[in-house]
Write a protein that holds these residues in place. Structure first.
Motif, PDB file in Angstrom:
ATOM      1  N   VAL A 189       0.877  -1.175   0.000  1.00 48.78           N
ATOM      2  CA  VAL A 189       0.000   0.000   0.000  1.00 48.78           C
ATOM      3  C   VAL A 189       0.907   1.216   0.000  1.00 48.78           C
ATOM      4  N   PHE A 190       0.574   2.188  -0.824  1.00 50.10           N
ATOM      5  CA  PHE A 190       1.401   3.382  -0.940  1.00 50.10           C
ATOM      6  C   PHE A 190       0.774   4.537  -0.175  1.00 50.10           C
TER       7      PHE A 190
ATOM      8  N   VAL B 139      -2.777   5.980  -1.184  1.00 45.87           N
ATOM      9  CA  VAL B 139      -3.239   6.344  -2.524  1.00 45.87           C
ATOM     10  C   VAL B 139      -3.175   5.223  -3.555  1.00 45.87           C
ATOM     11  N   ALA B 140      -2.552   4.092  -3.221  1.00 46.97           N
ATOM     12  CA  ALA B 140      -2.433   3.012  -4.204  1.00 46.97           C
ATOM     13  C   ALA B 140      -2.249   1.678  -3.490  1.00 46.97           C
ATOM     14  N   HIS B 141      -2.612   0.615  -4.206  1.00 50.96           N
ATOM     15  CA  HIS B 141      -2.486  -0.761  -3.700  1.00 50.96           C
ATOM     16  C   HIS B 141      -1.974  -1.635  -4.834  1.00 50.96           C
ATOM     17  N   ALA B 142      -0.927  -2.424  -4.537  1.00 51.04           N
ATOM     18  CA  ALA B 142      -0.342  -3.277  -5.571  1.00 51.04           C
ATOM     19  C   ALA B 142      -0.045  -4.669  -5.027  1.00 51.04           C
TER      20      ALA B 142
ATOM     21  N   ALA C 210      -7.449   6.984   0.784  1.00 47.74           N
ATOM     22  CA  ALA C 210      -7.908   6.867   2.166  1.00 47.74           C
ATOM     23  C   ALA C 210      -7.062   7.759   3.067  1.00 47.74           C
ATOM     24  N   PRO C 211      -7.629   8.845   3.588  1.00 46.37           N
ATOM     25  CA  PRO C 211      -6.868   9.709   4.492  1.00 46.37           C
ATOM     26  C   PRO C 211      -6.340   8.914   5.687  1.00 46.37           C
ATOM     27  N   VAL C 212      -5.133   9.233   6.108  1.00 48.20           N
ATOM     28  CA  VAL C 212      -4.487   8.479   7.183  1.00 48.20           C
ATOM     29  C   VAL C 212      -5.055   8.827   8.562  1.00 48.20           C
ATOM     30  N   ARG C 213      -5.440  10.065   8.782  1.00 50.85           N
ATOM     31  CA  ARG C 213      -5.822  10.495  10.129  1.00 50.85           C
ATOM     32  C   ARG C 213      -6.926   9.656  10.774  1.00 50.85           C
ATOM     33  N   PRO C 214      -7.995   9.279  10.069  1.00 48.08           N
ATOM     34  CA  PRO C 214      -9.013   8.452  10.726  1.00 48.08           C
ATOM     35  C   PRO C 214      -8.511   7.059  11.123  1.00 48.08           C
TER      36      PRO C 214
ATOM     37  N   ILE D 137      -6.094  -0.891   6.192  1.00 47.03           N
ATOM     38  CA  ILE D 137      -5.783   0.054   5.110  1.00 47.03           C
ATOM     39  C   ILE D 137      -6.448  -0.380   3.811  1.00 47.03           C
ATOM     40  N   ALA D 138      -6.381  -1.669   3.481  1.00 49.95           N
ATOM     41  CA  ALA D 138      -6.997  -2.169   2.248  1.00 49.95           C
ATOM     42  C   ALA D 138      -8.505  -1.908   2.253  1.00 49.95           C
ATOM     43  N   ASP D 139      -9.142  -2.130   3.388  1.00 50.44           N
ATOM     44  CA  ASP D 139     -10.583  -1.847   3.488  1.00 50.44           C
ATOM     45  C   ASP D 139     -10.859  -0.359   3.243  1.00 50.44           C
ATOM     46  N   ALA D 140     -10.029   0.499   3.834  1.00 53.27           N
ATOM     47  CA  ALA D 140     -10.211   1.939   3.651  1.00 53.27           C
ATOM     48  C   ALA D 140     -10.014   2.344   2.185  1.00 53.27           C
ATOM     49  N   LEU D 141      -9.140   1.624   1.480  1.00 46.87           N
ATOM     50  CA  LEU D 141      -8.907   1.903   0.056  1.00 46.87           C
ATOM     51  C   LEU D 141      -9.988   1.309  -0.845  1.00 46.87           C
TER      52      LEU D 141
END
Length: 138
Positions: A42-43, A59-62, A93-97, A130-134
């Protein structure tokens, strides 16, 4: 399968996605040598570009697909090491939440310290969050 965060500017993440590669730390070889096919990355983008505006979002997932690192041209006169990768469509996905829920953020008041590395490994539970948020099926 292992999970990683790559810290790059949003423009760099978009360029990597367009090229179908993952690369870290200005193209250094060591960060991509430790990857294996199937690993997930995850980027996180602190800014739009080197001197750009704040983004502070994933901002990205690979998924790493390349069997071995390879050297390639990134810009005129600049080469670096990368691995082939398949990218998913995501919604930034904003990081703060997420800060209070990410185990690699040791002190939420100084959360930016966690992202001072070009690439670092994370737990499966942090990856799934993180993946769920993306919007990626993990």
């Amino acid at each position: 399968m292992r999970y990683f965060v790559g810290v790059v500017h949003r423009r760099q993440a978009a360029m990597a996605r367009a090229a179908g590669i993952v690369a870290f730390s200005h193209g250094r070889a060591a960060p991509v040598k430790s990857l294996a096919p199937g690993d997930r990355v995850v980027f996180y983008a602190p800014k739009t570009d080197f001197d750009g505006d704040p983004v502070q979002a994933f901002v990205a997932h690979a998924r790493v697909t390349g069997d071995a690192p390879r050297e390639r041209d990134f810009a005129t006169g600049m080469t670096g090491w990368c691995r082939d990768a398949a990218f998913d469509e995501v919604t930034a996905a904003p990081v703060r939440p997420l800060l209070d829920h990410l185990s690699f953020v040791k002190n939420p008041r100084h959360w930016g310290m966690a992202f001072r590395q070009g690439k670092f490994e994370i737990s499966g539970s942090d990856y799934r969050l993180i993946a769920d948020a993306l919007g990626v099926d993990a």
